[in-house]
Design a protein around this motif. Structure first.
Motif, PDB file in Angstrom:
ATOM      1  N   ILE A  37       9.037  12.327   5.105  1.00 48.21           N
ATOM      2  CA  ILE A  37       8.604  11.542   3.952  1.00 48.21           C
ATOM      3  C   ILE A  37       7.430  12.244   3.295  1.00 48.21           C
ATOM      4  O   ILE A  37       6.438  12.590   3.952  1.00 48.21           O
ATOM      5  CB  ILE A  37       8.231  10.111   4.376  1.00 48.21           C
ATOM      6  N   SER A  38       7.545  12.451   1.972  1.00 47.47           N
ATOM      7  CA  SER A  38       6.552  13.212   1.235  1.00 47.47           C
ATOM      8  C   SER A  38       5.648  12.337   0.378  1.00 47.47           C
ATOM      9  O   SER A  38       4.427  12.413   0.471  1.00 47.47           O
ATOM     10  CB  SER A  38       7.258  14.246   0.344  1.00 47.47           C
ATOM     11  N   HIS A  39       6.232  11.490  -0.467  1.00 46.27           N
ATOM     12  CA  HIS A  39       5.439  10.666  -1.367  1.00 46.27           C
ATOM     13  C   HIS A  39       6.263   9.489  -1.867  1.00 46.27           C
ATOM     14  O   HIS A  39       7.471   9.404  -1.617  1.00 46.27           O
ATOM     15  CB  HIS A  39       4.915  11.487  -2.555  1.00 46.27           C
ATOM     16  N   THR A  40       5.594   8.597  -2.579  1.00 50.91           N
ATOM     17  CA  THR A  40       6.249   7.404  -3.103  1.00 50.91           C
ATOM     18  C   THR A  40       6.933   7.704  -4.426  1.00 50.91           C
ATOM     19  O   THR A  40       6.448   8.504  -5.237  1.00 50.91           O
ATOM     20  CB  THR A  40       5.217   6.279  -3.309  1.00 50.91           C
ATOM     21  N   VAL A  41       8.075   7.024  -4.644  1.00 54.17           N
ATOM     22  CA  VAL A  41       8.877   7.233  -5.853  1.00 54.17           C
ATOM     23  C   VAL A  41       9.143   5.895  -6.522  1.00 54.17           C
ATOM     24  O   VAL A  41       9.378   4.884  -5.845  1.00 54.17           O
ATOM     25  CB  VAL A  41      10.223   7.916  -5.489  1.00 54.17           C
ATOM     26  N   ASN A  42       9.097   5.875  -7.844  1.00 52.49           N
ATOM     27  CA  ASN A  42       9.533   4.688  -8.579  1.00 52.49           C
ATOM     28  C   ASN A  42      10.161   5.101  -9.903  1.00 52.49           C
ATOM     29  O   ASN A  42      10.272   6.289 -10.220  1.00 52.49           O
ATOM     30  CB  ASN A  42       8.371   3.706  -8.800  1.00 52.49           C
ATOM     31  N   GLU A  43      10.612   4.114 -10.650  1.00 52.75           N
ATOM     32  CA  GLU A  43      11.185   4.313 -11.980  1.00 52.75           C
ATOM     33  C   GLU A  43      12.295   5.362 -11.987  1.00 52.75           C
ATOM     34  O   GLU A  43      12.292   6.298 -12.790  1.00 52.75           O
ATOM     35  CB  GLU A  43      10.094   4.687 -12.987  1.00 52.75           C
ATOM     36  N   VAL A  66       0.829  -1.205   0.000  1.00 49.36           N
ATOM     37  CA  VAL A  66       0.000   0.000   0.000  1.00 49.36           C
ATOM     38  C   VAL A  66       0.865   1.258   0.000  1.00 49.36           C
ATOM     39  O   VAL A  66       0.542   2.261  -0.652  1.00 49.36           O
ATOM     40  CB  VAL A  66      -0.952  -0.011   1.217  1.00 49.36           C
ATOM     41  N   ALA A  67       1.979   1.208   0.696  1.00 44.48           N
ATOM     42  CA  ALA A  67       2.869   2.372   0.785  1.00 44.48           C
ATOM     43  C   ALA A  67       3.469   2.746  -0.562  1.00 44.48           C
ATOM     44  O   ALA A  67       3.962   3.867  -0.729  1.00 44.48           O
ATOM     45  CB  ALA A  67       3.984   2.102   1.793  1.00 44.48           C
ATOM     46  N   ARG A  68       3.419   1.833  -1.528  1.00 44.56           N
ATOM     47  CA  ARG A  68       4.016   2.107  -2.836  1.00 44.56           C
ATOM     48  C   ARG A  68       3.037   2.710  -3.836  1.00 44.56           C
ATOM     49  O   ARG A  68       3.410   3.015  -4.966  1.00 44.56           O
ATOM     50  CB  ARG A  68       4.609   0.819  -3.406  1.00 44.56           C
ATOM     51  N   LEU A  69       1.779   2.904  -3.439  1.00 43.05           N
ATOM     52  CA  LEU A  69       0.778   3.449  -4.351  1.00 43.05           C
ATOM     53  C   LEU A  69       1.046   4.915  -4.678  1.00 43.05           C
ATOM     54  O   LEU A  69       1.685   5.640  -3.909  1.00 43.05           O
ATOM     55  CB  LEU A  69      -0.618   3.309  -3.734  1.00 43.05           C
ATOM     56  N   ASP A  70       0.535   5.328  -5.834  1.00 43.17           N
ATOM     57  CA  ASP A  70       0.615   6.732  -6.282  1.00 43.17           C
ATOM     58  C   ASP A  70       2.058   7.212  -6.394  1.00 43.17           C
ATOM     59  O   ASP A  70       2.393   8.346  -6.014  1.00 43.17           O
ATOM     60  CB  ASP A  70      -0.167   7.649  -5.333  1.00 43.17           C
ATOM     61  N   ALA A  71       2.911   6.360  -6.918  1.00 46.06           N
ATOM     62  CA  ALA A  71       4.327   6.715  -7.051  1.00 46.06           C
ATOM     63  C   ALA A  71       4.558   7.648  -8.235  1.00 46.06           C
ATOM     64  O   ALA A  71       3.830   7.623  -9.225  1.00 46.06           O
ATOM     65  CB  ALA A  71       5.153   5.442  -7.224  1.00 46.06           C
ATOM     66  N   ARG A  72       5.606   8.453  -8.126  1.00 45.88           N
ATOM     67  CA  ARG A  72       6.015   9.325  -9.224  1.00 45.88           C
ATOM     68  C   ARG A  72       7.523   9.270  -9.383  1.00 45.88           C
ATOM     69  O   ARG A  72       8.237   8.819  -8.477  1.00 45.88           O
ATOM     70  CB  ARG A  72       5.608  10.777  -8.993  1.00 45.88           C
ATOM     71  N   LYS A  73       7.980   9.738 -10.520  1.00 49.53           N
ATOM     72  CA  LYS A  73       9.417   9.803 -10.751  1.00 49.53           C
ATOM     73  C   LYS A  73       9.992  11.033 -10.059  1.00 49.53           C
ATOM     74  O   LYS A  73       9.354  12.096 -10.040  1.00 49.53           O
ATOM     75  CB  LYS A  73       9.715   9.891 -12.244  1.00 49.53           C
ATOM     76  N   PRO A  74      11.174  10.921  -9.499  1.00 49.50           N
ATOM     77  CA  PRO A  74      11.806  12.102  -8.897  1.00 49.50           C
ATOM     78  C   PRO A  74      12.449  12.974  -9.984  1.00 49.50           C
ATOM     79  O   PRO A  74      12.662  12.527 -11.118  1.00 49.50           O
ATOM     80  CB  PRO A  74      12.868  11.492  -7.989  1.00 49.50           C
ATOM     81  N   ALA A 101      13.211   2.153  -6.253  1.00 46.55           N
ATOM     82  CA  ALA A 101      11.921   2.713  -5.863  1.00 46.55           C
ATOM     83  C   ALA A 101      11.963   2.940  -4.365  1.00 46.55           C
ATOM     84  O   ALA A 101      12.766   2.329  -3.651  1.00 46.55           O
ATOM     85  CB  ALA A 101      10.780   1.774  -6.237  1.00 46.55           C
ATOM     86  N   GLY A 102      11.089   3.818  -3.888  1.00 47.18           N
ATOM     87  CA  GLY A 102      11.098   4.086  -2.453  1.00 47.18           C
ATOM     88  C   GLY A 102      10.230   5.262  -2.094  1.00 47.18           C
ATOM     89  O   GLY A 102       9.155   5.462  -2.668  1.00 47.18           O
ATOM     90  N   LEU A 103      10.704   6.059  -1.157  1.00 43.22           N
ATOM     91  CA  LEU A 103       9.938   7.181  -0.619  1.00 43.22           C
ATOM     92  C   LEU A 103      10.760   8.469  -0.746  1.00 43.22           C
ATOM     93  O   LEU A 103      11.943   8.481  -0.403  1.00 43.22           O
ATOM     94  CB  LEU A 103       9.588   6.930   0.849  1.00 43.22           C
ATOM     95  N   TRP A 104      10.116   9.514  -1.233  1.00 45.16           N
ATOM     96  CA  TRP A 104      10.792  10.795  -1.360  1.00 45.16           C
ATOM     97  C   TRP A 104      10.756  11.548  -0.034  1.00 45.16           C
ATOM     98  O   TRP A 104       9.733  11.603   0.650  1.00 45.16           O
ATOM     99  CB  TRP A 104      10.147  11.649  -2.444  1.00 45.16           C
ATOM    100  N   VAL A 105      11.897  12.077   0.343  1.00 44.25           N
ATOM    101  CA  VAL A 105      12.017  12.829   1.591  1.00 44.25           C
ATOM    102  C   VAL A 105      12.182  14.303   1.248  1.00 44.25           C
ATOM    103  O   VAL A 105      13.053  14.675   0.444  1.00 44.25           O
ATOM    104  CB  VAL A 105      13.224  12.338   2.412  1.00 44.25           C
ATOM    105  N   GLU A 106      11.339  15.135   1.833  1.00 41.39           N
ATOM    106  CA  GLU A 106      11.375  16.579   1.580  1.00 41.39           C
ATOM    107  C   GLU A 106      11.501  17.289   2.921  1.00 41.39           C
ATOM    108  O   GLU A 106      10.654  17.122   3.808  1.00 41.39           O
ATOM    109  CB  GLU A 106      10.090  17.012   0.868  1.00 41.39           C
ATOM    110  N   ASN A 107      12.580  18.059   3.061  1.00 41.60           N
ATOM    111  CA  ASN A 107      12.816  18.795   4.308  1.00 41.60           C
ATOM    112  C   ASN A 107      12.762  17.889   5.542  1.00 41.60           C
ATOM    113  O   ASN A 107      12.215  18.248   6.582  1.00 41.60           O
ATOM    114  CB  ASN A 107      11.800  19.936   4.453  1.00 41.60           C
TER     115      ASN A 107
END
Length: 449
Positions: A402-408, A222-230, A393-399
């Protein structure tokens, strides 16, 4: 299955080798039992049980060697194996580094029971394994957002191993294994994501509860849903504990005696040099209790012992068996490993990297903006230069949050440089054969959009 004396079986192999004309020989016999249960949609999907014995024989004629293996232990097969191996050895090219250990090198004092490699409790019955798999599946399916459980499995394995050689070595031990795994899928259509969790232990009593495995697999998916590219750029990257050991794996591959002897390693000239930060060490301990890679002696009958592979950041040793040690003009480090179908080769047992004092959450807070890697796919590693490129793939960290999911995305760098800049967390799982915490590396290149 009637228990067979593996010691007598390896002795029979050696006798056949001598009669066939071998100068020296070594033999290995492995008797194993495995049981696995897979479930799907609350029902048994597949059950498998196997029992058998594999035997292997290596013969040497002068400096020529050959290996053969079989799963038939009849006298006729053993005699045919020996004759075939001798015939193959006569045609093989000479290997100036091949040969058995000198009797003075062989292990004389070991205690296999002290390592606790075998669980003496009764083999679990199939219903117990099925119940574990069903509990894992149900727990994963119960996580909000999970749309399907791809698989849930439970298994058990037991092996007896015996090795013998014409130099007088003869010894064996047994292992057991108990495992649970679960793979969950979240989302639908093109937005589906998959993740897993599993546990594998020697003792049933140490195994993580099946429900916990299922919950973890579902939550990870579930934590990997709605992923975007960094965004493409240079960022700090935190390798989660589940994937961080791959970085240490690259270091271990680079100091393997085969790579060093061939000159095909980015660390081939690094003996005595700094390869990790100066406050970190990498220790091998083949005698750690209840750990899958522990072993009382190596694949050539030499004693195994603890050693500092890296001490205070500096590389102190290669990983050597007898052949690579001879080629490099050194002594074996007692790291030979082998199967029934191949000659020995160098391999590490249990390793542990110095843990840090900060938690993974502390490193996330301190890294500012970057990537927390939770899974990796594919790899392009140049063993000669250490150039590194892997999909992630993983999780984007902002400041620091954890902000959002990342893949590709792709992570790129150079291993020689990366390893010297690792910052460890304190979250390593000490029961694993590779005890490596989450690792933060600043300034890696991310290729995304």
């Amino acid at each position: 299955m009637t228990e067979i004396s593996l010691s007598a079986l390896t002795g029979q192999l050696l006798d056949a080798a001598r009669k066939a004309g071998a100068d020296t020989a070594d033999a290995m016999a492995v008797e194993g039992t495995s049981l696995s249960i897979d479930v799907l949609d609350g029902k048994l999907e597949h059950a498998d049980r196997s029992e058998g014995i594999d035997i292997g024989l290596r013969v040497l004629i002068g400096q020529r060697q050959a290996c053969v293996s079989a799963s038939d232990i009849s006298t006729r097969t053993i005699d045919e194996m020996a004759a075939r191996a001798v015939a193959m050895a006569k045609e093989a090219p000479e290997d100036p580094y091949a040969g058995l250990a000198d009797p003075s090198q062989l292990v004389t004092d070991y205690d296999t029971d002290a390592l606790e490699l075998f669980d003496p409790s009764d083999e679990p019955d199939p219903q117990m394994l099925q119940d574990d798999a069903l509990r894992a599946e149900a727990a994963a399916a119960g996580i909000s957002g999970v749309t399907q459980v791809q698989s849930a499995s439970a298994g058990y394995g037991r092996n007896r191993i015996h090795m013998a050689a014409t130099n007088g070595f003869s010894a064996g031990y047994q292992r057991s294994n108990r495992a649970i795994s679960c793979v969950a899928i979240a989302g639908t259509g093109a937005g589906m994501e998959r993740d897993y969790d599993h546990d594998s232990r020697i003792f049933q009593s140490d195994l993580t509860d099946a429900t916990e495995i299922g919950v973890s697999a579902g939550e990870r998916a579930v934590a990997r849903l709605d992923a975007r590219k960094p965004k493409t750029g240079t960022y700090p990257v935190l390798f989660d504990e589940r994937v961080a050991s791959s970085l240490i794996g690259h270091l271990l591959a680079a100091i393997n005696g085969i790579a060093i002897a061939r000159g095909a390693s980015f660390l081939r000239d690094a003996m005595g040099e700094q390869v990790l930060p100066d406050h970190l060490s990498l220790i091998e301990d083949p005698h750690r209790k209840r750990t899958g890679a522990s072993r009382p002696f190596d694949g050539e009958g030499l004693p195994t012992q603890s050693r500092a592979i890296v001490e205070n950041g500096r590389l102190t040793t290669w990983t050597l068996d007898l052949a690579t040690a001879r080629q490099l003009g050194l002594q074996s480090t007692g790291n030979a490993a082998r199967g029934t179908a191949s000659p020995p080769g160098p391999s590490v047992s249990n390793v542990a990297l110095t843990q840090g004092t900060a938690s993974r959450d502390d490193l996330i807070r301190d890294m500012g903006t970057g990537l927390l890697v939770t899974s990796m796919i594919g790899s392009t590693i140049n063993p000669n230069t250490g150039d590194y490129s892997r999909g992630a793939a993983g999780l984007w960290v902002e400041n620091g949050e954890i902000s959002h999911t990342v893949n590709e995305c792709t992570i790129a760098g150079n291993l020689r440089d990366m390893l010297q800049r690792i910052i460890p967390a304190n979250d390593a799982q000490t029961h694993l054969s590779r005890v490596v915490p989450s690792l933060l590396i600043d300034g890696l290149t991310l290729a995304g959009e």
